[in-house]
Design an enzyme around this catalytic site. Structure first.
Site, PDB file in Angstrom:
ATOM      1  CE  LYS A  70      -2.031  -1.066   3.889  1.00 24.84           C
ATOM      2  NZ  LYS A  70      -1.322  -2.340   4.193  1.00 24.84           N
TER       3      LYS A  70
ATOM      4  NE  ARG B 118      -4.381  -0.981   9.896  1.00 24.55           N
ATOM      5  CZ  ARG B 118      -3.346  -0.459   9.261  1.00 24.55           C
ATOM      6  NH1 ARG B 118      -3.384   0.773   8.834  1.00 24.55           N
ATOM      7  NH2 ARG B 118      -2.282  -1.190   9.059  1.00 24.55           N
TER       8      ARG B 118
ATOM      9  NE  ARG C 171       7.665  -2.710   6.076  1.00 27.86           N
ATOM     10  CZ  ARG C 171       6.381  -2.484   6.266  1.00 27.86           C
ATOM     11  NH1 ARG C 171       5.696  -1.830   5.356  1.00 27.86           N
ATOM     12  NH2 ARG C 171       5.784  -2.949   7.331  1.00 27.86           N
TER      13      ARG C 171
ATOM     14  NE  ARG D 129       6.488  -0.379  10.127  1.00 21.63           N
ATOM     15  CZ  ARG D 129       5.413  -0.314   9.365  1.00 21.63           C
ATOM     16  NH1 ARG D 129       5.442   0.358   8.235  1.00 21.63           N
ATOM     17  NH2 ARG D 129       4.297  -0.917   9.726  1.00 21.63           N
TER      18      ARG D 129
ATOM     19  NE  ARG E 281       1.910  -4.868  11.113  1.00 23.98           N
ATOM     20  CZ  ARG E 281       2.929  -4.517  10.332  1.00 23.98           C
ATOM     21  NH1 ARG E 281       4.135  -4.966  10.599  1.00 23.98           N
ATOM     22  NH2 ARG E 281       2.739  -3.714   9.311  1.00 23.98           N
TER      23      ARG E 281
HETATM   24  P1  AP5 Z   1       4.878  -1.645   1.775  1.00 23.86           P
HETATM   25  O1  AP5 Z   1       4.559  -0.780   0.612  1.00 23.86           O
HETATM   26  O2  AP5 Z   1       5.695  -1.077   2.869  1.00 23.86           O
HETATM   27  O3  AP5 Z   1       3.535  -2.322   2.342  1.00 23.86           O
HETATM   28  P2  AP5 Z   1       2.329  -1.706   3.156  1.00 23.86           P
HETATM   29  O4  AP5 Z   1       1.103  -2.389   2.635  1.00 23.86           O
HETATM   30  O5  AP5 Z   1       2.356  -0.210   3.124  1.00 23.86           O
HETATM   31  O6  AP5 Z   1       2.720  -2.278   4.565  1.00 23.86           O
HETATM   32  P3  AP5 Z   1       2.597  -1.648   6.029  1.00 23.86           P
HETATM   33  O7  AP5 Z   1       3.240  -2.635   6.946  1.00 23.86           O
HETATM   34  O8  AP5 Z   1       3.144  -0.252   6.068  1.00 23.86           O
HETATM   35  O9  AP5 Z   1       1.115  -1.668   6.202  1.00 23.86           O
HETATM   36  P4  AP5 Z   1       0.398  -1.754   7.517  1.00 23.86           P
HETATM   37  O10 AP5 Z   1      -0.960  -1.539   7.008  1.00 23.86           O
HETATM   38  O11 AP5 Z   1       0.554  -2.934   8.366  1.00 23.86           O
HETATM   39  O12 AP5 Z   1       1.167  -0.642   8.373  1.00 23.86           O
HETATM   40  P5  AP5 Z   1       0.827   0.882   8.694  1.00 23.86           P
HETATM   41  O13 AP5 Z   1       2.073   1.629   8.625  1.00 23.86           O
HETATM   42  O14 AP5 Z   1      -0.349   1.348   7.905  1.00 23.86           O
HETATM   43  O15 AP5 Z   1       5.572  -2.980   1.224  1.00 23.86           O
HETATM   44  C1  AP5 Z   1       6.029  -3.980   2.103  1.00 23.86           C
HETATM   45  C2  AP5 Z   1       7.409  -4.496   1.640  1.00 23.86           C
HETATM   46  O16 AP5 Z   1       7.244  -5.217   0.428  1.00 23.86           O
HETATM   47  C3  AP5 Z   1       8.404  -3.370   1.345  1.00 23.86           C
HETATM   48  O17 AP5 Z   1       9.669  -3.786   1.736  1.00 23.86           O
HETATM   49  C4  AP5 Z   1       8.302  -3.184  -0.170  1.00 23.86           C
HETATM   50  O18 AP5 Z   1       9.506  -2.682  -0.716  1.00 23.86           O
HETATM   51  C5  AP5 Z   1       7.980  -4.598  -0.632  1.00 23.86           C
HETATM   52  N1  AP5 Z   1       7.104  -4.624  -1.800  1.00 23.86           N
HETATM   53  C6  AP5 Z   1       6.049  -3.809  -2.074  1.00 23.86           C
HETATM   54  N2  AP5 Z   1       5.473  -4.141  -3.240  1.00 23.86           N
HETATM   55  C7  AP5 Z   1       6.170  -5.224  -3.717  1.00 23.86           C
HETATM   56  C8  AP5 Z   1       6.058  -6.051  -4.895  1.00 23.86           C
HETATM   57  N3  AP5 Z   1       5.097  -5.831  -5.813  1.00 23.86           N
HETATM   58  N4  AP5 Z   1       6.940  -7.060  -5.039  1.00 23.86           N
HETATM   59  C9  AP5 Z   1       7.918  -7.281  -4.102  1.00 23.86           C
HETATM   60  N5  AP5 Z   1       8.085  -6.545  -2.990  1.00 23.86           N
HETATM   61  C10 AP5 Z   1       7.217  -5.539  -2.789  1.00 23.86           C
HETATM   62  O19 AP5 Z   1       0.338   0.725  10.198  1.00 23.86           O
HETATM   63  C11 AP5 Z   1       1.215   0.314  11.231  1.00 23.86           C
HETATM   64  C12 AP5 Z   1       0.441   0.235  12.534  1.00 23.86           C
HETATM   65  O20 AP5 Z   1      -0.121   1.545  12.845  1.00 23.86           O
HETATM   66  C13 AP5 Z   1      -0.778  -0.704  12.550  1.00 23.86           C
HETATM   67  O21 AP5 Z   1      -0.420  -2.035  12.855  1.00 23.86           O
HETATM   68  C14 AP5 Z   1      -1.631  -0.057  13.652  1.00 23.86           C
HETATM   69  O22 AP5 Z   1      -1.164  -0.369  14.923  1.00 23.86           O
HETATM   70  C15 AP5 Z   1      -1.410   1.434  13.432  1.00 23.86           C
HETATM   71  N6  AP5 Z   1      -2.409   2.039  12.525  1.00 23.86           N
HETATM   72  C16 AP5 Z   1      -2.174   2.639  11.316  1.00 23.86           C
HETATM   73  N7  AP5 Z   1      -3.317   3.060  10.766  1.00 23.86           N
HETATM   74  C17 AP5 Z   1      -4.317   2.727  11.629  1.00 23.86           C
HETATM   75  C18 AP5 Z   1      -5.729   2.870  11.605  1.00 23.86           C
HETATM   76  N8  AP5 Z   1      -6.361   3.426  10.551  1.00 23.86           N
HETATM   77  N9  AP5 Z   1      -6.435   2.400  12.672  1.00 23.86           N
HETATM   78  C19 AP5 Z   1      -5.827   1.831  13.708  1.00 23.86           C
HETATM   79  N10 AP5 Z   1      -4.489   1.636  13.795  1.00 23.86           N
HETATM   80  C20 AP5 Z   1      -3.740   2.076  12.766  1.00 23.86           C
END
Ligand code: AP5
Length: 214
Positions: free
Chosen positions: A13, A88, A127, A160, A171
């Site tokens: 994402k 979410r 990552r 991270r 997660r």
């Molecule tokens: P990446 O693009 O980093 O993936 P992502 O989907 O953004 O992953 P996140 O871990 O950031 O998502 P998340 O939803 O768990 O975390 P968030 O920060 O929102 O890609 C992942 C890896 O794969 C990278 O290394 C990339 O290079 C690689 N990659 C990407 N595309 C690829 C491809 N096509 N082929 C190969 N490799 C690829 O949230 C973190 C925490 O914050 C949550 O757990 C929660 O505690 C809190 N939080 C955030 N938002 C909320 C909310 N709305 N409500 C409640 N809690 C929240």
């Protein structure tokens, strides 16, 4: 254009939202990045969010919804935005519907990046993230130009806290229980589009532009 990115943790994402935002010249709003910036700066919000995030759990809706509502009311969002990591939960999606209705607009597309759980675990361990500017890399699939250093801002890259395998498992469970129902939610509103997130990054990007008609 007003977009939401849906998908499991590590589905890509953040990677794709940054590219789509640059292409469409709209702000990329990541709730995860906002929480991580607050943790880094030692704010009250950051202190409250940290324990939930480190455990792989969701930050409570009451800490999250107002923050997004305030951000969407800012001037740079008037021409569109891309939300990454929000909503979410169903209550968050309902809160977002209210906010966009009050702004006299609606969500054009919820883009679901589909990746099976097995591929997620491998991605997360490779990552590397920049906690300064939010940029994301992968040691194999998307390495930085200089190992361990962010291409964009020159700060060190880190694994991270919540990317450790046992936390990733939590997660994923939280995703299936609380976030996956949003696929049906946006499907019922005829706003859902899906792409295969297991393809190489450039192909996923091209597919996203296609499904949103750009
Ligand atoms: P990446 O693009 O980093 O993936 P992502 O989907 O953004 O992953 P996140 O871990 O950031 O998502 P998340 O939803 O768990 O975390 P968030 O920060 O929102 O890609 C992942 C890896 O794969 C990278 O290394 C990339 O290079 C690689 N990659 C990407 N595309 C690829 C491809 N096509 N082929 C190969 N490799 C690829 O949230 C973190 C925490 O914050 C949550 O757990 C929660 O505690 C809190 N939080 C955030 N938002 C909320 C909310 N709305 N409500 C409640 N809690 C929240």
């Amino acid at each position: 254009m007003r977009l939401i990115m849906l998908g499991a943790p590590g589905a890509g994402k953040g990677t794709q939202a940054a590219r789509v935002a640059a292409e469409l010249k709209i702000p990329h709003i990541s709730t995860g990045d906002i929480f991580r910036a607050n943790i880094k700066n030692g704010t009250e919000l950051g202190k409250k969010a940290k324990a939930f995030m480190d455990a792989g759990k969701l930050v409570p809706d009451e800490l999250t919804c107002d923050l997004v509502a305030d951000r969407l009311a800012q001037a740079d969002c008037a021409g569109g935005f891309i939300l990454d990591g929000f909503p979410r939960t169903i209550p968050q999606a309902e809160a977002l519907d209210k906010v966009v209705a009050e702004l006299g607009t609606k969500i054009d597309y919820a883009v679901n990046i589909d990746v099976p759980d097995e591929a997620i675990i491998e991605r997360m361990s490779g990552r590397r993230a920049c906690l300064s500017c939010g940029a994301t890399y992968h040691v194999v699939y998307n390495p930085p130009k200089t190992e361990g250093i962010c291409d964009t801002c020159g700060q060190p890259l880190v694994l991270r806290e919540d990317d450790k395998p046992e936390t990733v498992q939590t997660r994923l469970s939280v995703y299936h229980e609380q976030t996956q129902p949003l696929i049906e939610y946006y499907g019922a509103k005829n706003a859902l589009v899906s792409v295969d997130g297991t393809k190489p990054m450039d192909e996923v990007f091209a597919d996203i532009l296609k499904v949103i008609g750009k």
